[in-house]
Design a protein around this motif. Structure first.
Motif, PDB file in Angstrom:
ATOM      1  N   ALA A 271       0.071   3.343 -10.889  1.00 55.56           N
ATOM      2  CA  ALA A 271       0.042   3.035  -9.457  1.00 55.56           C
ATOM      3  C   ALA A 271       0.074   1.523  -9.300  1.00 55.56           C
ATOM      4  N   VAL A 272       0.840   1.035  -8.347  1.00 55.99           N
ATOM      5  CA  VAL A 272       0.962  -0.405  -8.086  1.00 55.99           C
ATOM      6  C   VAL A 272       0.761  -0.613  -6.593  1.00 55.99           C
ATOM      7  N   ASP A 273      -0.296  -1.308  -6.209  1.00 52.46           N
ATOM      8  CA  ASP A 273      -0.642  -1.494  -4.795  1.00 52.46           C
ATOM      9  C   ASP A 273      -1.307  -2.852  -4.607  1.00 52.46           C
ATOM     10  N   HIS A 274      -1.363  -3.279  -3.355  1.00 52.31           N
ATOM     11  CA  HIS A 274      -2.279  -4.347  -2.983  1.00 52.31           C
ATOM     12  C   HIS A 274      -3.674  -3.748  -2.842  1.00 52.31           C
ATOM     13  N   LEU A 275      -4.687  -4.562  -3.087  1.00 51.53           N
ATOM     14  CA  LEU A 275      -6.064  -4.081  -3.040  1.00 51.53           C
ATOM     15  C   LEU A 275      -6.549  -4.051  -1.591  1.00 51.53           C
ATOM     16  N   GLU A 276      -6.121  -3.018  -0.879  1.00 53.62           N
ATOM     17  CA  GLU A 276      -6.466  -2.835   0.526  1.00 53.62           C
ATOM     18  C   GLU A 276      -6.831  -1.378   0.743  1.00 53.62           C
ATOM     19  N   PRO A 277      -7.797  -1.090   1.639  1.00 57.63           N
ATOM     20  CA  PRO A 277      -8.211   0.301   1.865  1.00 57.63           C
ATOM     21  C   PRO A 277      -7.067   1.234   2.233  1.00 57.63           C
ATOM     22  N   ALA A 278      -6.051   0.732   2.963  1.00 60.42           N
ATOM     23  CA  ALA A 278      -4.952   1.600   3.400  1.00 60.42           C
ATOM     24  C   ALA A 278      -4.079   2.061   2.244  1.00 60.42           C
ATOM     25  N   LYS A 279      -4.206   1.446   1.073  1.00 59.76           N
ATOM     26  CA  LYS A 279      -3.360   1.813  -0.067  1.00 59.76           C
ATOM     27  C   LYS A 279      -3.837   3.071  -0.783  1.00 59.76           C
ATOM     28  N   GLY A 280      -5.022   3.573  -0.454  1.00 48.78           N
ATOM     29  CA  GLY A 280      -5.471   4.834  -1.020  1.00 48.78           C
ATOM     30  C   GLY A 280      -5.943   4.755  -2.454  1.00 48.78           C
ATOM     31  N   ILE A 281      -6.311   3.573  -2.944  1.00 45.29           N
ATOM     32  CA  ILE A 281      -6.736   3.433  -4.339  1.00 45.29           C
ATOM     33  C   ILE A 281      -8.014   4.224  -4.597  1.00 45.29           C
ATOM     34  N   GLU A 282      -8.960   4.163  -3.664  1.00 45.48           N
ATOM     35  CA  GLU A 282     -10.240   4.855  -3.869  1.00 45.48           C
ATOM     36  C   GLU A 282     -10.050   6.368  -3.967  1.00 45.48           C
ATOM     37  N   GLN A 283      -9.232   6.929  -3.084  1.00 40.11           N
ATOM     38  CA  GLN A 283      -8.988   8.369  -3.119  1.00 40.11           C
ATOM     39  C   GLN A 283      -8.296   8.769  -4.418  1.00 40.11           C
ATOM     40  N   ARG A 284      -7.380   7.924  -4.892  1.00 40.66           N
ATOM     41  CA  ARG A 284      -6.660   8.197  -6.137  1.00 40.66           C
ATOM     42  C   ARG A 284      -7.621   8.195  -7.321  1.00 40.66           C
ATOM     43  N   LEU A 285      -8.528   7.221  -7.357  1.00 44.54           N
ATOM     44  CA  LEU A 285      -9.515   7.159  -8.427  1.00 44.54           C
ATOM     45  C   LEU A 285     -10.466   8.356  -8.375  1.00 44.54           C
ATOM     46  N   ASP A 286     -10.835   8.777  -7.162  1.00 45.87           N
ATOM     47  CA  ASP A 286     -11.703   9.955  -7.028  1.00 45.87           C
ATOM     48  C   ASP A 286     -11.032  11.200  -7.606  1.00 45.87           C
ATOM     49  N   ILE A 305      -2.982   3.669 -15.228  1.00 46.93           N
ATOM     50  CA  ILE A 305      -2.859   2.221 -15.049  1.00 46.93           C
ATOM     51  C   ILE A 305      -2.815   1.950 -13.546  1.00 46.93           C
ATOM     52  N   GLN A 306      -3.805   1.223 -13.045  1.00 47.22           N
ATOM     53  CA  GLN A 306      -3.822   0.828 -11.642  1.00 47.22           C
ATOM     54  C   GLN A 306      -3.620  -0.679 -11.567  1.00 47.22           C
ATOM     55  N   VAL A 307      -2.439  -1.076 -11.076  1.00 52.55           N
ATOM     56  CA  VAL A 307      -2.147  -2.490 -10.856  1.00 52.55           C
ATOM     57  C   VAL A 307      -2.488  -2.809  -9.410  1.00 52.55           C
ATOM     58  N   ALA A 308      -3.432  -3.710  -9.214  1.00 54.66           N
ATOM     59  CA  ALA A 308      -3.814  -4.148  -7.870  1.00 54.66           C
ATOM     60  C   ALA A 308      -3.262  -5.561  -7.687  1.00 54.66           C
ATOM     61  N   VAL A 309      -2.189  -5.667  -6.947  1.00 55.62           N
ATOM     62  CA  VAL A 309      -1.484  -6.942  -6.806  1.00 55.62           C
ATOM     63  C   VAL A 309      -2.239  -7.832  -5.829  1.00 55.62           C
ATOM     64  N   PRO A 310      -2.608  -9.057  -6.229  1.00 56.45           N
ATOM     65  CA  PRO A 310      -3.249  -9.966  -5.271  1.00 56.45           C
ATOM     66  C   PRO A 310      -2.265 -10.319  -4.157  1.00 56.45           C
ATOM     67  N   GLY A 311      -2.729 -10.243  -2.937  1.00 59.34           N
ATOM     68  CA  GLY A 311      -1.885 -10.623  -1.806  1.00 59.34           C
ATOM     69  C   GLY A 311      -2.154 -12.061  -1.410  1.00 59.34           C
ATOM     70  N   ARG A 312      -1.403 -12.514  -0.412  1.00 56.64           N
ATOM     71  CA  ARG A 312      -1.686 -13.831   0.164  1.00 56.64           C
ATOM     72  C   ARG A 312      -2.829 -13.645   1.147  1.00 56.64           C
ATOM     73  N   GLN A 313      -4.045 -13.626   0.637  1.00 56.96           N
ATOM     74  CA  GLN A 313      -5.196 -13.332   1.473  1.00 56.96           C
ATOM     75  C   GLN A 313      -5.660 -14.593   2.200  1.00 56.96           C
ATOM     76  N   HIS A 314      -5.443 -14.607   3.501  1.00 56.73           N
ATOM     77  CA  HIS A 314      -5.883 -15.742   4.310  1.00 56.73           C
ATOM     78  C   HIS A 314      -6.999 -15.317   5.260  1.00 56.73           C
ATOM     79  N   GLY A 315      -7.398 -14.061   5.187  1.00 58.96           N
ATOM     80  CA  GLY A 315      -8.325 -13.537   6.179  1.00 58.96           C
ATOM     81  C   GLY A 315      -9.730 -13.390   5.664  1.00 58.96           C
ATOM     82  N   LEU A 316     -10.483 -12.532   6.360  1.00 62.65           N
ATOM     83  CA  LEU A 316     -11.854 -12.282   5.976  1.00 62.65           C
ATOM     84  C   LEU A 316     -11.864 -11.583   4.621  1.00 62.65           C
TER      85      LEU A 316
END
Length: 478
Positions: A271-286, A305-316
């Motif tokens: 799985a390849v995603d950004h580390l954001e709740p909308a990407k469903g990583i937690e449900q996939r791991l469960d 293999i879970q690749v969590a791609v760092p995004g351009r995080q400018h927010g909270l």
């Protein structure tokens, strides 16, 4: 006075397709960003000899026009306060959560909205200053939803298209947005508004009906006597380029090395995603955890293999989301790893293109299961790379990509039991030969509807939307 107009085709995105190399060098060195959207648009701008407008990634700094990999780039400066309030605040903390089904509660702030207007106005003036009379301008995504109307006020001679890469939310969510009227008015400054899916198009149509007072017929809205067309144009990837990379002997050798380094498991899930709740990583791991706990998966022969791609995080910061994912990975590995290999390989990094393709080749199953997404880039990239027609795609119903890949195993990503069943079906197919037929069909459709056809169909529709006023030199040049 606006600067002299020069370009007949202008693409506008929040960020340029390059990132600065922050090593103190002068002049600044640049490297290609790995954004799926940017990679898709690059060849389109190059083919049309256009220019690309966006932020260069350096706070409080002016950078002149660039040439990069054969295309012209026009950087837009952004003060550090706007990086925080526009990108980090309004875009990432208000709009993105709202547009992804409110998986995270959106937060709203007047200061953020003011920054959003300032930045959209800055982009509009940048475009107005370099677009040739009657030029085609293609504006992208939720960061710049006010640009079409602002730009039309500056340059009514232009043909303006807008494409939303993320989902447009249902009206029950959109009505929460304090800026909803302004957003609708901004989008309706375009000649053509494009969406990834029919659902997003229908949601936008309902919002216009609910909150606007416009004459509407078929797929056209008539604000102020103009015609604004609404269309569905599922985005894609450069299938030929990914296939070329996948056939490269060096890449294929690297894929074999990856499997060897992992102990030559029977099955690799990727799985390849950004580390954001909308990407469903937690449900996939469960789902993966429960399959291991129930003994339905063997951690000595199967790994994730879970690749969590760092995004351009400018927010909270999202420490809660990060902590929850980290805790789940640690729990699975603590219980099910064996001495030479963890049960979950968690990589929080962006992979360079060749390495990413090698991972696609090494993986037996691709888990593309976001809770909500516009177009799932990684799903299409995986399919493009499977040149031998092997591999299985598990795809979320919440992705706009699902409609174009009916052969994939589709699943409700909120339903952990369904996700478990989908993973098992992918690993132990009832008819392995059928899976090759299905992958071949997906690959054929991907080549028929690649990024170039997506752009061609959108731009053809844009060119046929309306009759524009003849370019007026006094209007163009101020």
């Amino acid at each position: 006075m606006l600067a002299a107009a020069k370009h007949d085709f202008v693409v506008v995105t929040e960020h340029l397709p390059v990132d600065p190399v922050l090593d103190g060098s002068e002049p600044v060195r640049w490297r290609a960003s790995h954004s799926g959207v940017n990679a898709a648009l690059h060849s389109i701008v190059a083919r049309r000899h256009g220019t690309w407008i966006g932020w260069h990634g350096l706070n409080d700094r002016h950078v002149g026009r660039l040439r990069w990999d054969g295309i012209s780039l026009q950087p837009v400066p952004m003060p550090v306060v706007d990086v925080a309030d526009h990108l980090g605040g309004h875009c990432e903390t208000s709009l993105a959560p709202l547009y992804h089904d409110g998986v995270e509660p959106p937060q709203f702030d007047r200061r953020w909205r003011q920054a959003y207007r300032r930045v959209n106005d800055r982009y509009s003036h940048a475009v107005a200053g370099i677009a040739a009379p009657g030029a085609t301008v293609w504006v992208h995504d939720y960061h710049l939803q006010l640009v079409p109307a602002m730009l039309r006020g500056l340059r009514p001679d232009l043909l303006i298209g807008f494409f939303l890469h993320v989902p447009f939310p249902p009206v029950e969510l959109f009505e929460k947005l304090p800026q909803r009227q302004e957003i609708l008015g901004g989008l309706l400054g375009a000649d053509l508004i494009g969406f990834q899916s029919r659902r997003s198009s229908a949601n936008f149509w309902q919002a216009v009906t609910e909150f606007g007072e416009y004459r509407m017929d078929a797929d056209v809205v008539h604000p102020d006597g103009r015609r604004v067309s609404i269309g569905v144009f599922p985005a894609s990837v450069d299938a030929v380029d990914f296939e070329r990379r996948a056939r490269d002997p060096l890449t294929r050798r690297r894929a074999a090395e990856i499997r060897a380094e992992l102990g030559k498991p029977r099955t690799i899930l990727l799985a390849v995603d950004h580390l954001e709740p909308a990407k469903g990583i937690e449900q996939r791991l469960d789902a993966y955890h429960e399959l291991l706990a129930e003994g339905r998966l063997d951690p000595t022969t199967t790994l994730l293999i879970q690749v969590a791609v760092p995004g351009r995080q400018h927010g909270l910061d999202r420490p809660d989301a990060w902590t929850r994912v980290e805790r789940k990975v640690a729990q699975i590995n603590g219980l099910y790893s064996w001495i030479t290999r963890p049960a979950v390989h968690f990589l929080h990094q962006a992979l360079v293109p060749r390495e990413l393709v090698a991972f696609y080749l090494a993986a037996d199953v691709m888990l593309a299961t976001p809770l909500r997404a516009g177009m799932n880039v990684t799903a299409k990239e995986y399919v493009a790379c499977r040149t031998d027609n092997t591999g299985t795609l598990v795809l979320s119903e919440g992705s706009g990509t699902a409609a174009g890949f009916p052969e994939a195993i589709t699943v409700n990503p909120y339903d952990v039991d369904a996700l478990k069943a989908a993973i098992l079906s992918a690993i132990e197919p009832a008819n392995p030969g059928r899976r090759r037929v299905e992958m071949r069909a997906m690959r054929r459709r991907l080549h028929e509807h690649d990024v170039h056809r997506w752009a061609a169909e959108y731009l053809h529709a844009l060119s046929n939307t309306t009759t524009r006023p003849s370019p007026d030199v006094s209007t163009v040049n101020g």
